[in-house]
Design an enzyme around this catalytic site. Structure first.
Site, mmCIF file in Angstrom:
data_model
loop_
_atom_site.group_PDB
_atom_site.id
_atom_site.type_symbol
_atom_site.label_atom_id
_atom_site.label_comp_id
_atom_site.label_asym_id
_atom_site.label_seq_id
_atom_site.Cartn_x
_atom_site.Cartn_y
_atom_site.Cartn_z
ATOM 1 N N HIS A 155 2.096 2.421 -3.284
ATOM 2 C CA HIS A 155 1.394 2.811 -4.161
ATOM 3 C C HIS A 155 1.215 4.208 -4.044
ATOM 4 O O HIS A 155 1.286 4.948 -4.778
ATOM 5 C CB HIS A 155 -0.224 2.005 -4.342
ATOM 6 C CG HIS A 155 -0.556 0.907 -4.055
ATOM 7 N ND1 HIS A 155 -0.969 0.787 -5.570
ATOM 8 C CD2 HIS A 155 -0.279 -0.381 -3.740
ATOM 9 C CE1 HIS A 155 -0.598 -0.854 -5.789
ATOM 10 N NE2 HIS A 155 -0.893 -1.258 -4.856
ATOM 11 N N THR A 176 1.084 -0.949 0.246
ATOM 12 C CA THR A 176 -0.037 -0.137 -0.039
ATOM 13 C C THR A 176 0.991 1.578 0.029
ATOM 14 O O THR A 176 0.639 2.262 -0.310
ATOM 15 C CB THR A 176 -1.009 0.006 1.649
ATOM 16 O OG1 THR A 176 -1.955 -1.395 1.018
ATOM 17 C CG2 THR A 176 -2.353 1.100 1.328
#
Ligand code: NAD
Ligand code: ZN
Length: 342
Positions: free
Chosen positions: A43, A40
């Site tokens: 990203h 995550t």
């Protein structure tokens, strides 16, 4: 305090001086010691489409962490200053049907630490007291900061009974690796792990896989026969998010097999073989997050009774060297990468 901040709407992260987080009456302020990097965070760093839609800026990021209790809100009971803790990074509403039924991991209004609200890649983080989880003395700081992904692995690996069963795990990322150790710990028979990354497959063997196979050169079905398996896998744990891996899994499952799906497809997911699912009578279950707080209880109990996930941690960096740490994670020749905030 120093924090790793998504400061601008463009690729990158910046260490900045920002005010310490607010402490509400039900919150706990934690002095962060160690954090680990999750997909995550990559990203958010690269500022892809999902991050642009999701992340408020400026904001400190990060959700995998451990530290010590620094201050308690006036309404918080049961925790002590200085205590070693981690915390569940999903902050739930407590009011929706699932929350009230005790299925808080399925809350319809869940808010993510370091995703929707200020995160833990900082000297201090504030979280609701009910999310804080004490770390037992015999669980190290390193393991303490990876309890979030270990919780994903635990929730997935324990979603079906694997005792005496043949298990296939697609994806030897940190979560697939930890699921391998858990499946071994709780009594699976054969565990076959697949990936296309030999470095990670090497760790899978160290963590208890009977076979760790590179599917770009060795078909999964061949390995099955090689182990003497006559029918097919009983339980599948999909931990790659890659369509080809799910196809492989479905085609090698025994009739009545059970599949837990954790991996999140990064590209458009290819259609799955509907016929196989029907005629094999497969059960497919989506997995999100980890149970609050039954998964926390079980993973800590397993860590205290011989579950060893230490080989998954391959790198340590001081927080100031975050850029190098992110490069190592992105390159894929790594398991879990830990940042030190002390
Ligand atoms: P990761 O990206 O580090 O690991 C995925 C692995 O899959 C990589 O090692 C990659 O080389 C491998 N892979 C690529 N192609 C493959 C193929 N054809 N066959 C087998 N393996 C292949 O991710 P991670 O941190 O270990 O997380 C695992 C997955 O779970 C990711 O998709 C992640 O997004 C997802 N995830 C889901 C949740 C949830 O709540 N559902 C939570 C955390 C992570
Ligand atoms: Zn809810």
């Amino acid at each position: 305090m120093k924090a790793l901040v998504k400061a601008n709407p463009e690729p990158g992260l910046w260490i900045e001086d920002i005010p310490q987080p607010e402490l509400g009456p039900n919150d706990v302020l934690i002095r962060v010691r160690k954090t680990s990097i999750c997909g995550t965070d990559l990203h958010i760093e690269s500022w892809d489409e999902w991050a642009q839609r999701t992340i408020p800026i400026p904001m400190a990021i990060g959700h995998e962490f451990m530290g010590t209790v620094d201050r308690l809100g006036s309404e918080v009971a049961g925790l002590e200053i200085g205590q070693r803790v981690s915390a569940e990074g999903h902050i739930v509403c407590g009011r929706c049907r699932n929350c009230q039924a005790g299925n808080r991991h399925l809350c319809i209004r869940t808010v993510g630490l370091g995703v929707n609200r200020p995160g833990a890649f900082a000297e201090y983080v504030s979280v609701p007291g009910s999310n804080v989880q004490p770390i037992p003395d015999d669980v190290s700081d390193d393991i303490g900061c990876i309890l979030d992904p270990l919780g994903n692995a635990t929730h997935t690996a324990l979603s079906f009974n694997v005792v005496g069963e043949d298990v296939v795990i697609t994806g030897a990322g940190p979560i697939g690796l930890m699921a391998t150790a858990i499946s071994r710990h709780v009594g699976a028979r054969y565990i076959v792990v697949t990936d296309i990354n030999d470095f990670r497959l090497g760790i899978a063997s160290a963590m208890g896989a009977d076979r760790a196979i590179n599917v770009s050169t060795t078909p999964l079905a061949d390995t099955m026969w090689d182990l003497g398996m006559k029918e097919g896998f009983d339980v599948g744990l999909e931990m790659s998010g890659v369509s080809a891996a799910l196809h492989d899994m479905i085609s090698t499952m025994n009739n009545g097999g059970k599949i837990a799906l954790l991996g999140i497809p990064e590209h458009e997911a290819a259609p799955i073989d509907w016929n196989d699912i029907v005629f094999k009578g497969l059960t497919l279950r989506g997995i999100y997050g980890r149970r609050m707080f039954e998964t926390w209880y079980k993973m800590l109990a397993m860590l205290q009774t011989g579950l060893d996930v230490a080989p998954v941690i391959t790198h340590h960096f001081p927080a100031a060297a975050y850029a190098e740490a992110f490069t190592v994670v992105r390159a894929g020749e790594a398991g879990k990468v830990v940042l030190d905030w002390t």
